[in-house]
Scaffold this motif. Structure first.
Motif, mmCIF file in Angstrom:
data_model
loop_
_atom_site.group_PDB
_atom_site.id
_atom_site.type_symbol
_atom_site.label_atom_id
_atom_site.label_comp_id
_atom_site.label_asym_id
_atom_site.label_seq_id
_atom_site.Cartn_x
_atom_site.Cartn_y
_atom_site.Cartn_z
ATOM 1 N N GLY A 83 27.901 44.040 40.746
ATOM 2 C CA GLY A 83 28.555 44.200 39.464
ATOM 3 C C GLY A 83 28.039 45.422 38.714
ATOM 4 O O GLY A 83 27.066 46.063 39.106
ATOM 5 N N LEU A 84 28.715 45.713 37.606
ATOM 6 C CA LEU A 84 28.343 46.863 36.791
ATOM 7 C C LEU A 84 26.923 46.718 36.250
ATOM 8 O O LEU A 84 26.142 47.667 36.281
ATOM 9 C CB LEU A 84 29.345 47.043 35.645
ATOM 10 C CG LEU A 84 29.044 48.191 34.687
ATOM 11 C CD1 LEU A 84 29.076 49.523 35.422
ATOM 12 C CD2 LEU A 84 30.029 48.197 33.542
ATOM 13 N N LEU A 85 26.566 45.520 35.778
ATOM 14 C CA LEU A 85 25.218 45.321 35.251
ATOM 15 C C LEU A 85 24.164 45.514 36.336
ATOM 16 O O LEU A 85 23.107 46.100 36.089
ATOM 17 C CB LEU A 85 25.087 43.936 34.606
ATOM 18 C CG LEU A 85 23.785 43.685 33.857
ATOM 19 C CD1 LEU A 85 23.574 44.714 32.749
ATOM 20 C CD2 LEU A 85 23.763 42.289 33.282
ATOM 21 N N ASP A 86 24.446 45.031 37.554
ATOM 22 C CA ASP A 86 23.525 45.234 38.668
ATOM 23 C C ASP A 86 23.321 46.727 38.924
ATOM 24 O O ASP A 86 22.204 47.182 39.162
ATOM 25 C CB ASP A 86 24.036 44.568 39.943
ATOM 26 C CG ASP A 86 23.854 43.062 39.937
ATOM 27 O OD1 ASP A 86 23.199 42.546 39.009
ATOM 28 O OD2 ASP A 86 24.373 42.407 40.857
ATOM 29 N N LYS A 87 24.386 47.477 38.872
ATOM 30 C CA LYS A 87 24.298 48.917 39.118
ATOM 31 C C LYS A 87 23.485 49.605 38.020
ATOM 32 O O LYS A 87 22.653 50.459 38.297
ATOM 33 C CB LYS A 87 25.691 49.522 39.208
ATOM 34 C CG LYS A 87 25.691 50.960 39.647
ATOM 35 C CD LYS A 87 27.045 51.329 40.190
ATOM 36 C CE LYS A 87 27.052 52.695 40.788
ATOM 37 N NZ LYS A 87 26.508 52.753 42.114
ATOM 38 N N LEU A 88 23.694 49.215 36.781
ATOM 39 C CA LEU A 88 22.976 49.820 35.664
ATOM 40 C C LEU A 88 21.483 49.492 35.691
ATOM 41 O O LEU A 88 20.658 50.316 35.316
ATOM 42 C CB LEU A 88 23.578 49.382 34.332
ATOM 43 C CG LEU A 88 24.967 49.922 34.026
ATOM 44 C CD1 LEU A 88 25.518 49.277 32.753
ATOM 45 C CD2 LEU A 88 24.959 51.437 33.893
ATOM 46 N N THR A 89 21.129 48.285 36.117
ATOM 47 C CA THR A 89 19.725 47.876 36.115
ATOM 48 C C THR A 89 19.001 48.220 37.411
ATOM 49 O O THR A 89 17.780 48.155 37.469
ATOM 50 C CB THR A 89 19.582 46.362 35.875
ATOM 51 O OG1 THR A 89 20.217 45.662 36.947
ATOM 52 C CG2 THR A 89 20.144 45.958 34.538
ATOM 53 N N GLY A 90 19.732 48.555 38.450
ATOM 54 C CA GLY A 90 19.090 48.857 39.726
ATOM 55 C C GLY A 90 18.902 47.649 40.611
ATOM 56 O O GLY A 90 18.119 47.681 41.549
ATOM 57 N N THR A 91 19.617 46.569 40.324
ATOM 58 C CA THR A 91 19.518 45.362 41.139
ATOM 59 C C THR A 91 20.210 45.600 42.476
ATOM 60 O O THR A 91 21.306 46.135 42.531
ATOM 61 C CB THR A 91 20.154 44.168 40.406
ATOM 62 O OG1 THR A 91 19.402 43.941 39.210
ATOM 63 C CG2 THR A 91 20.146 42.923 41.261
ATOM 64 N N LYS A 92 19.544 45.197 43.559
ATOM 65 C CA LYS A 92 20.090 45.369 44.908
ATOM 66 C C LYS A 92 20.042 44.037 45.637
ATOM 67 O O LYS A 92 19.099 43.264 45.486
ATOM 68 C CB LYS A 92 19.272 46.388 45.701
ATOM 69 C CG LYS A 92 19.202 47.753 45.077
ATOM 70 C CD LYS A 92 20.416 48.549 45.382
ATOM 71 C CE LYS A 92 20.232 49.955 44.828
ATOM 72 N NZ LYS A 92 21.407 50.729 44.879
#
Length: 170
Positions: A2-11
């Motif tokens: 998701g967008l939030l994952d991309k912004l926070t660096g979650t993989k």
């Protein structure tokens, strides 16, 4: 992702990777700690985490390296292993660093940030090449991703999610 994952660096791990136990993930992360690495990975209980990874900024053997790198930020990553959901919650914290004294040494300021960040420092030497033209050769490189990337990769290959924490508790 998701967008939030991309912004926070979650993989997230690749499909089909079987999650290992929390102890195996912990062992894999601690296995990245080596004397020739510019960072240390240790028990994080005093900081309220399972593990902590940080630059060896205050280590006398590494201080000259960090002074030469013109490092502007010291980074610490606190990690919590969460068995439910197979994820490592990672809180990346940073402080501004300045050089003081003669000979210079590093001093950490009180300016604090949290969340993923990247600092890259490069030094080049310009000289005439074999053809007679000017050529730039990289003589020094420091990349703060050298701390986060091995940690994240070890977590992902263990079948766990690397969840960066920006807001809230670790």
């Amino acid at each position: 992702m998701g967008l939030l994952d991309k912004l926070t660096g979650t993989k997230h791990p690749d499909e089909g990777v079987v999650p290992r136990s929390a102890e195996e993930v912990r062992t894999a992360l601690l296995g990245l700690d080596r004397p020739d690495a510019p960072y240390v990975i240790r028990d994080g209980a005093p900081e309220g985490a399972d593990l902590v990874a940080e630059w060896r900024v205050r280590d006398p053997a590494w201080e000259n390296f960090f002074v030469r790198s013109q490092l502007s930020r010291a980074v610490r990553i606190r990690m919590r292993l969460v068995q439910d959901g197979h994820q490592v919650r990672a809180l990346e914290e940073g402080w501004e660093v300045t050089r003081v004294g003669n000979p210079p040494r590093l001093a950490i300021s009180k300016q604090y940030t949290r969340g993923p960040d990247r600092t890259v420092s490069r030094r080049y030497t310009v000289q005439r090449g074999d053809s007679g033209g000017l050529e730039a050769t990289e003589t020094f490189r420091f990349d703060s991703g050298e701390l986060r990337n091995p940690l994240r990769d070890a977590v992902l290959t263990s079948g766990w999610t690397w969840r960066s924490v920006v807001f809230g508790k670790l």
